[in-house]
Design a protein around this motif. Structure first.
Motif, short mmCIF file in Angstrom:
data_model
loop_
_atom_site.label_atom_id
_atom_site.label_comp_id
_atom_site.label_asym_id
_atom_site.label_seq_id
_atom_site.Cartn_x
_atom_site.Cartn_y
_atom_site.Cartn_z
N ASN A 1 -49.53 -9.10 14.11
CA ASN A 1 -48.48 -8.75 14.87
C ASN A 1 -47.22 -8.14 13.91
O ASN A 1 -46.98 -8.78 13.24
CB ASN A 1 -47.81 -9.88 15.63
CG ASN A 1 -47.04 -9.46 16.65
OD1 ASN A 1 -47.23 -8.36 17.36
ND2 ASN A 1 -45.95 -9.96 16.52
N SER B 1 -48.71 -14.00 5.57
CA SER B 1 -50.01 -14.43 5.82
C SER B 1 -50.16 -15.67 6.59
O SER B 1 -49.48 -16.53 5.77
CB SER B 1 -50.95 -14.13 4.76
OG SER B 1 -51.26 -15.19 4.05
N GLU C 1 -54.43 -19.88 10.59
CA GLU C 1 -54.74 -20.29 12.04
C GLU C 1 -55.25 -21.73 11.96
O GLU C 1 -55.25 -22.28 12.94
CB GLU C 1 -55.51 -19.38 12.79
CG GLU C 1 -54.72 -18.09 12.87
CD GLU C 1 -55.44 -17.09 13.88
OE1 GLU C 1 -56.33 -16.58 13.79
OE2 GLU C 1 -54.68 -16.99 15.07
N GLU D 1 -43.49 -6.17 14.14
CA GLU D 1 -42.43 -5.75 15.02
C GLU D 1 -41.35 -5.07 13.97
O GLU D 1 -41.05 -5.08 13.21
CB GLU D 1 -41.60 -6.95 15.46
CG GLU D 1 -42.65 -7.87 16.44
CD GLU D 1 -42.08 -8.85 17.11
OE1 GLU D 1 -40.80 -9.28 16.97
OE2 GLU D 1 -42.98 -9.61 17.93
N ILE E 1 -46.17 -11.86 1.65
CA ILE E 1 -47.13 -11.01 0.88
C ILE E 1 -45.94 -10.10 0.33
O ILE E 1 -45.04 -9.50 1.14
CB ILE E 1 -47.79 -10.35 2.04
CG1 ILE E 1 -48.72 -11.18 2.56
CG2 ILE E 1 -48.37 -8.93 1.36
CD1 ILE E 1 -49.78 -10.37 3.91
N GLU F 1 -41.57 -15.96 13.09
CA GLU F 1 -41.27 -16.01 14.51
C GLU F 1 -42.28 -16.52 15.35
O GLU F 1 -42.05 -17.33 16.29
CB GLU F 1 -41.21 -14.73 14.81
CG GLU F 1 -39.95 -13.64 14.33
CD GLU F 1 -38.48 -14.14 14.76
OE1 GLU F 1 -38.48 -15.11 15.80
OE2 GLU F 1 -37.71 -13.66 14.35
N SER F 2 -43.51 -16.43 14.78
CA SER F 2 -44.49 -16.95 15.83
C SER F 2 -44.74 -18.42 15.72
O SER F 2 -45.43 -19.27 16.46
CB SER F 2 -45.96 -16.44 15.43
OG SER F 2 -46.39 -16.76 13.99
N LYS G 1 -36.08 -1.92 9.65
CA LYS G 1 -36.20 -3.30 9.62
C LYS G 1 -37.71 -3.77 10.17
O LYS G 1 -38.16 -2.71 11.12
CB LYS G 1 -35.45 -4.15 10.39
CG LYS G 1 -34.95 -5.44 9.93
CD LYS G 1 -33.71 -5.73 10.51
CE LYS G 1 -33.73 -7.26 10.96
NZ LYS G 1 -32.65 -7.63 12.01
N TYR G 2 -38.74 -4.43 9.46
CA TYR G 2 -39.80 -4.83 10.28
C TYR G 2 -40.27 -6.29 9.84
O TYR G 2 -39.81 -7.02 8.77
CB TYR G 2 -41.14 -4.04 9.90
CG TYR G 2 -41.51 -3.96 8.47
CD1 TYR G 2 -40.91 -2.73 7.81
CD2 TYR G 2 -42.14 -4.84 8.03
CE1 TYR G 2 -41.31 -2.71 6.33
CE2 TYR G 2 -42.52 -4.85 6.79
CZ TYR G 2 -42.13 -3.86 5.78
OH TYR G 2 -42.46 -3.81 4.63
N ASN G 3 -41.13 -6.90 10.79
CA ASN G 3 -41.67 -7.96 10.26
C ASN G 3 -43.08 -8.14 10.68
O ASN G 3 -43.35 -7.72 11.95
CB ASN G 3 -41.02 -9.21 11.25
CG ASN G 3 -41.55 -10.47 10.77
OD1 ASN G 3 -41.66 -11.12 9.53
ND2 ASN G 3 -42.10 -11.27 11.72
N LEU G 4 -43.81 -8.56 9.85
CA LEU G 4 -45.25 -8.29 10.09
C LEU G 4 -45.73 -9.67 9.71
O LEU G 4 -45.71 -10.47 8.76
CB LEU G 4 -45.97 -7.41 9.11
CG LEU G 4 -47.33 -7.20 8.73
CD1 LEU G 4 -48.13 -7.06 10.20
CD2 LEU G 4 -47.86 -6.26 7.95
N GLU G 5 -46.69 -10.34 10.61
CA GLU G 5 -47.52 -11.42 10.44
C GLU G 5 -48.96 -11.23 10.71
O GLU G 5 -49.42 -10.87 11.58
CB GLU G 5 -46.86 -12.44 11.50
CG GLU G 5 -45.66 -12.69 11.28
CD GLU G 5 -44.92 -13.95 12.29
OE1 GLU G 5 -45.59 -14.57 12.91
OE2 GLU G 5 -43.46 -13.92 12.11
N PHE G 6 -49.59 -11.64 9.54
CA PHE G 6 -51.19 -11.53 9.60
C PHE G 6 -51.68 -12.84 9.93
O PHE G 6 -51.16 -13.87 9.39
CB PHE G 6 -51.79 -11.17 8.02
CG PHE G 6 -51.62 -9.53 7.71
CD1 PHE G 6 -52.42 -8.68 8.43
CD2 PHE G 6 -50.68 -9.09 7.00
CE1 PHE G 6 -52.49 -7.39 8.19
CE2 PHE G 6 -50.57 -7.89 6.54
CZ PHE G 6 -51.52 -6.89 7.30
N PHE G 7 -52.82 -13.03 10.71
CA PHE G 7 -53.52 -14.18 10.82
C PHE G 7 -54.97 -14.26 10.53
O PHE G 7 -55.57 -13.07 10.64
CB PHE G 7 -53.37 -14.53 12.41
CG PHE G 7 -51.81 -14.39 12.91
CD1 PHE G 7 -51.14 -15.58 12.84
CD2 PHE G 7 -51.27 -13.23 13.52
CE1 PHE G 7 -49.83 -15.59 13.42
CE2 PHE G 7 -50.12 -12.99 13.83
CZ PHE G 7 -49.31 -14.25 13.85
#
Lengths: 132, 132
Positions: A119, B84, B87, A121, B95, B62-63, B117-123
DNA sequence: CTTGTAAATGTTATATTATTACATAGTGTT
DNA sequence: AACACTATGTAATAATATAACATTTACAAG
């Protein structure tokens, strides 16, 4: 052919509300809006939201705790999502960019690990807000 | 030369706790842990967290509504973050990948809009969990 | 058609996460 | 010393989310 998900009554009420909304909706604002339709408790809303997220009909904007309908007809499962968020007016749009999604789906970290889900953003100012 | 931020008493207590933790910490678990040091109220924790995020010493996942110390010495401002997340065991790593951050910082959407600006979350599953 | 099973619903209570409002104290200028 | 700014302390409350339990509906397998 994609799997057809027949939404249940509550799921349909809540999806329709989110789908019509021009902006992401928060759970308790959804609750307030559907009380006239007989949905009385937070849990009823959260259960429908969970299911709708699971089947990819809506996405959660994590940084805002809000929910938006999927804009991308091909994205039936919420496993690779990207959004742009205006930090001024809070407008949110889903980004469907094949290059970006390919790049991220194929991304492997230092250890070579790959991910089945992400995800993203992005934050900035939308056109309107920038020109103010 | 980067700006030096002298942390205040509460900020230092809370940063030290997060920095020592092998896993992201949640606000109320932080509160519980620092009560012996005289921090009694949620707001004291949230204020310190806000500041630490602002100056880039910690990031919010955030998640997960949890906070992790910045692993990347060059990232003094939390404006371009990628993580990263396993789960299964909930292990989170930051990262730092130059190609990825360049790619995302330069990303322009359909309308040519760029983001600051960004925020990335890998699962996915971490190595340990995958081999179970 | 009836039985088994999974999914969905309804309801109450409660847990978790975060902010408002207000008063006070410290820090570093000029 | 006066000022502005940042940080602190405290109480109350708002906003977000889940646990536990009882019941009902949908629907496929026998």
């Amino acid at each position: 052919m994609e799997k057809q998900h027949n939404l249940s009554k509550n799921q349909k009420i809540i999806f329709d509300l989110i789908d019509k909304s021009p902006e992401p909706l928060k759970a308790y604002s959804i609750l307030f809006n559907v009380q006239k339709k007989g949905i009385n408790a937070p849990l009823q809303v959260y259960r429908a939201l969970d299911k709708l997220v699971e089947i990819g009909k809506i996405h959660k904007i994590e940084s805002r705790n809000a929910f938006i309908a999927c804009q991308n007809s091909s994205c039936q499962i919420s496993k690779a999502t990207a959004f742009s968020i205006c930090e001024s007016c809070e407008k949110v749009s889903e980004i469907s960019n094949t290059k970006l999604s390919k790049y991220l789906s194929n991304f492997a970290d230092q250890a070579g690990m790959k991910y089945n889900k992400y995800n993203l953003e992005f934050f900035g100012l939308c056109k309107k807000c920038k020109s103010k």
